[in-house]
Design a protein around this motif. Sequence first.
Motif, mmCIF file in Angstrom:
data_model
loop_
_atom_site.group_PDB
_atom_site.id
_atom_site.type_symbol
_atom_site.label_atom_id
_atom_site.label_comp_id
_atom_site.label_asym_id
_atom_site.label_seq_id
_atom_site.Cartn_x
_atom_site.Cartn_y
_atom_site.Cartn_z
ATOM 1 N N GLU A 90 0.956 -0.826 0.008
ATOM 2 C CA GLU A 90 -0.110 0.218 0.015
ATOM 3 C C GLU A 90 0.498 1.326 0.026
ATOM 4 O O GLU A 90 0.438 2.355 -0.391
ATOM 5 N N THR A 91 2.033 1.124 0.323
ATOM 6 C CA THR A 91 2.831 1.976 0.751
ATOM 7 C C THR A 91 3.617 2.675 -1.292
ATOM 8 O O THR A 91 4.446 3.604 -0.824
ATOM 9 N N CYS A 92 3.072 1.782 -2.046
ATOM 10 C CA CYS A 92 3.894 1.653 -3.138
ATOM 11 C C CYS A 92 3.439 3.093 -3.695
ATOM 12 O O CYS A 92 2.320 3.500 -3.701
ATOM 13 N N LEU A 93 4.304 3.551 -4.291
ATOM 14 C CA LEU A 93 3.901 4.951 -4.810
ATOM 15 C C LEU A 93 2.759 4.084 -6.656
ATOM 16 O O LEU A 93 3.147 2.963 -6.967
ATOM 17 N N LEU A 94 1.802 4.925 -6.884
ATOM 18 C CA LEU A 94 1.413 4.714 -8.181
ATOM 19 C C LEU A 94 1.310 4.127 -9.315
ATOM 20 O O LEU A 94 1.094 3.448 -9.570
ATOM 21 N N GLU A 95 2.604 4.727 -9.472
ATOM 22 C CA GLU A 95 3.422 4.343 -11.274
ATOM 23 C C GLU A 95 4.396 2.683 -11.008
ATOM 24 O O GLU A 95 4.208 2.016 -12.102
ATOM 25 N N ASP A 96 4.317 2.433 -9.260
ATOM 26 C CA ASP A 96 5.284 1.368 -9.287
ATOM 27 C C ASP A 96 3.609 0.216 -10.210
ATOM 28 O O ASP A 96 4.200 -0.564 -10.503
ATOM 29 N N ALA A 97 2.427 0.692 -9.199
ATOM 30 C CA ALA A 97 1.343 -0.313 -9.518
ATOM 31 C C ALA A 97 0.719 -0.021 -11.559
ATOM 32 O O ALA A 97 0.990 -1.328 -11.784
ATOM 33 N N ILE A 98 1.445 0.505 -11.927
ATOM 34 C CA ILE A 98 0.735 0.700 -13.244
ATOM 35 C C ILE A 98 2.034 -0.069 -13.882
ATOM 36 O O ILE A 98 1.401 -0.353 -14.862
ATOM 37 N N TYR A 99 3.257 0.420 -13.934
ATOM 38 C CA TYR A 99 4.845 -0.765 -14.381
ATOM 39 C C TYR A 99 4.536 -1.718 -13.508
ATOM 40 O O TYR A 99 4.335 -2.985 -15.021
ATOM 41 N N GLN A 100 3.787 -2.787 -12.690
ATOM 42 C CA GLN A 100 3.779 -3.752 -12.437
ATOM 43 C C GLN A 100 2.889 -4.621 -13.051
ATOM 44 O O GLN A 100 3.284 -4.953 -13.644
ATOM 45 N N MET A 101 1.161 -3.699 -13.560
ATOM 46 C CA MET A 101 0.492 -3.812 -14.003
ATOM 47 C C MET A 101 1.133 -4.483 -15.841
ATOM 48 O O MET A 101 0.471 -5.034 -16.343
ATOM 49 N N ARG A 102 1.888 -3.036 -16.192
ATOM 50 C CA ARG A 102 1.800 -3.154 -18.150
ATOM 51 C C ARG A 102 2.957 -4.497 -17.705
ATOM 52 O O ARG A 102 3.153 -5.085 -18.998
ATOM 53 N N SER A 103 3.762 -5.110 -16.732
ATOM 54 C CA SER A 103 5.164 -5.800 -16.995
ATOM 55 C C SER A 103 4.556 -7.065 -17.170
ATOM 56 O O SER A 103 4.916 -7.827 -17.733
#
Length: 216
Positions: A90-103
């Motif tokens: 939950e403390t990760c950046l929103l950009e981390d979530a986007i990158y993970q979903m894309r990857s």
Amino acid sequence: MLVKDFMSTNLIIAKKDLKIFDAVEMMKKHDIHRLPVVEDSKLVGLITEGTIQGAMPSKATSLSVYEANYLLNKTVIADIMIEKVETIKETCLLEDAIYQMRSYKINVLPVLDDGDNIVGIITNNDIFDAFLDITGYKSPGSRVSISIPKDEEGVLAKLTDIFSRNHFNIIQIVVYRHEEQPIIVIQTTSDKNDEIQSILESEGYKVVSSIKTITR
């Protein structure tokens, strides 16, 4: 911006012994497309419309409708759930979530706290909503796009000073650097978009667009 700021916390979860038909009914009732499978607040799997569809007997089989329904009524989601689930803290950046979903080419990430308890879920739709918030799309006022010929220190400070001197309240600033000349987009609460453009141009700035925005 952190994942916890945009994740959904109203979790609809399932147990491993839930029947497939019951899982389908839960998804229909709550208009969702996946269910985290949880035991003692720990994520143990994920069931999606795709995994359920994959468990359905093929039309090519010789099973009768009665036999197929009987089989599905005996099947629990533990038999077909995804056990290796990509998650994010939950403390990760929103950009981390986007990158993970894309990857991983996925549309959802269960969200965990520091104790690895599931506390939410974030989907691609949540990220779309976050983007609209960031750009001020839903806020009434004016959105001005300014082309900056030379990216140098103090550009933002100079622009914000102009807005401050002319009593225009800034609520969002986004800088796009995908082109040779950066584009700075400023959202204000004022609907005087023509006046804002005139002031900026008199200060020597190139205004790409200046439009009114409305509440949506």
